[in-house]
Design a protein around this motif. Sequence first.
Motif, PDB file in Angstrom:
ATOM      1  N   ILE A 180       0.840  -1.200   0.000  1.00 10.70           N
ATOM      2  CA  ILE A 180       0.000   0.000   0.000  1.00 10.70           C
ATOM      3  C   ILE A 180       0.875   1.250   0.000  1.00 10.70           C
ATOM      4  O   ILE A 180       0.632   2.210  -0.757  1.00 10.70           O
ATOM      5  N   GLU A 181       1.920   1.276   0.831  1.00 10.90           N
ATOM      6  CA  GLU A 181       2.808   2.440   0.875  1.00 10.90           C
ATOM      7  C   GLU A 181       3.497   2.651  -0.469  1.00 10.90           C
ATOM      8  O   GLU A 181       3.673   3.799  -0.918  1.00 10.90           O
ATOM      9  N   PHE A 182       3.891   1.560  -1.108  1.00 11.83           N
ATOM     10  CA  PHE A 182       4.546   1.647  -2.417  1.00 11.83           C
ATOM     11  C   PHE A 182       3.602   2.263  -3.450  1.00 11.83           C
ATOM     12  O   PHE A 182       3.983   3.172  -4.202  1.00 11.83           O
ATOM     13  N   LEU A 183       2.358   1.792  -3.503  1.00 11.64           N
ATOM     14  CA  LEU A 183       1.400   2.327  -4.460  1.00 11.64           C
ATOM     15  C   LEU A 183       1.088   3.794  -4.171  1.00 11.64           C
ATOM     16  O   LEU A 183       0.945   4.602  -5.101  1.00 11.64           O
ATOM     17  N   GLN A 184       0.974   4.155  -2.911  1.00 12.15           N
ATOM     18  CA  GLN A 184       0.735   5.555  -2.558  1.00 12.15           C
ATOM     19  C   GLN A 184       1.851   6.449  -3.084  1.00 12.15           C
ATOM     20  O   GLN A 184       1.601   7.516  -3.642  1.00 12.15           O
ATOM     21  N   ALA A 185       3.086   5.996  -2.937  1.00 18.65           N
ATOM     22  CA  ALA A 185       4.236   6.799  -3.389  1.00 18.65           C
ATOM     23  C   ALA A 185       4.283   6.885  -4.917  1.00 18.65           C
ATOM     24  O   ALA A 185       4.513   7.962  -5.479  1.00 18.65           O
ATOM     25  N   ARG A 186       4.055   5.763  -5.603  1.00 14.62           N
ATOM     26  CA  ARG A 186       4.188   5.760  -7.059  1.00 14.62           C
ATOM     27  C   ARG A 186       3.003   6.446  -7.757  1.00 14.62           C
ATOM     28  O   ARG A 186       3.175   7.178  -8.710  1.00 14.62           O
TER      29      ARG A 186
END
Length: 291
Positions: free
Chosen positions: A282-288
């Motif tokens: 989830i954190e990865f998708l939020q950043a990208r």
Amino acid sequence: MDDYLNDMALFVEVVKANGFRHAAEAVGIPNSTLSRRISALEKSIGLRLLHRTTRKIELTEAGQLYFERCKRIVDEARLAHEQLGDMLAQPSGTLRVSLPVDFAVTYLAPLIVEFADMYPGISFDFDLTPRRVDLVSEPYDVAIRIGESGSSQLIARTLASLTPYLYASPRYLERAGEPGKPADLERHECLAILKAGTWTLHDGKRTATVPVRGRIALNSVGMIRRLASLDMGIVLLPQQVVADDLASGLLRPVLPSWHGSATPIYAITETRLLPAKTQRFIEFLQARLAR
């Protein structure tokens, strides 16, 4: 660590530093506070651990035994904390994700490859069917949804918002002419999702609601994008979805100062208490997606 374990760790620091002043500097708390904490520790266990003088400290016999025990416990706790940090940094296991079909294929696929490279200990089980999975009764860690956040009993985390713009192929525009204003879209073939009767467009100051028509209406973003690249009409899609077609020249912007309403993207989970693999995804998708 809890308060008792913290006090044990402070006691170990005092003994190792052979005094309160250096220990207080090492742990970053006032000398007087450290002294009170050790006094409270002695009172709580009913033992005198230190002989204090103005220049130094000495362990009592009980203090020596207690120091050896505390040092072992504190060292084990610190090691466990470090190992937990390593586990969180490199999560593992199978991540089960429900994804919107077209969005996953046209946009998320390269991001998933990047995430998989970052976390080789994670394997993946993706569900790309159109149905809405039941996160309560089915074994999915997270569902990515576009446009609606789902049941109020679930936890929705906003990943990003995608703003759609108008695109068409150069050949279509050469054949049908280029619209100069939103009202001109009424005379064009507009490829709409689920037979949308109107498109609402904005330019930052004005809003225009335009009736749209077309010979083709369907519920697949991927198919609509493909038909537009094959000269079948104008589409209203996020730039991220058509990026490859723009780069290759198959599509180009139409009325570039106008855009549709932003559509939110959510990560839906059953609970706020997430395993590391899900939290990192989830954190990865939020950043990208926020780029």
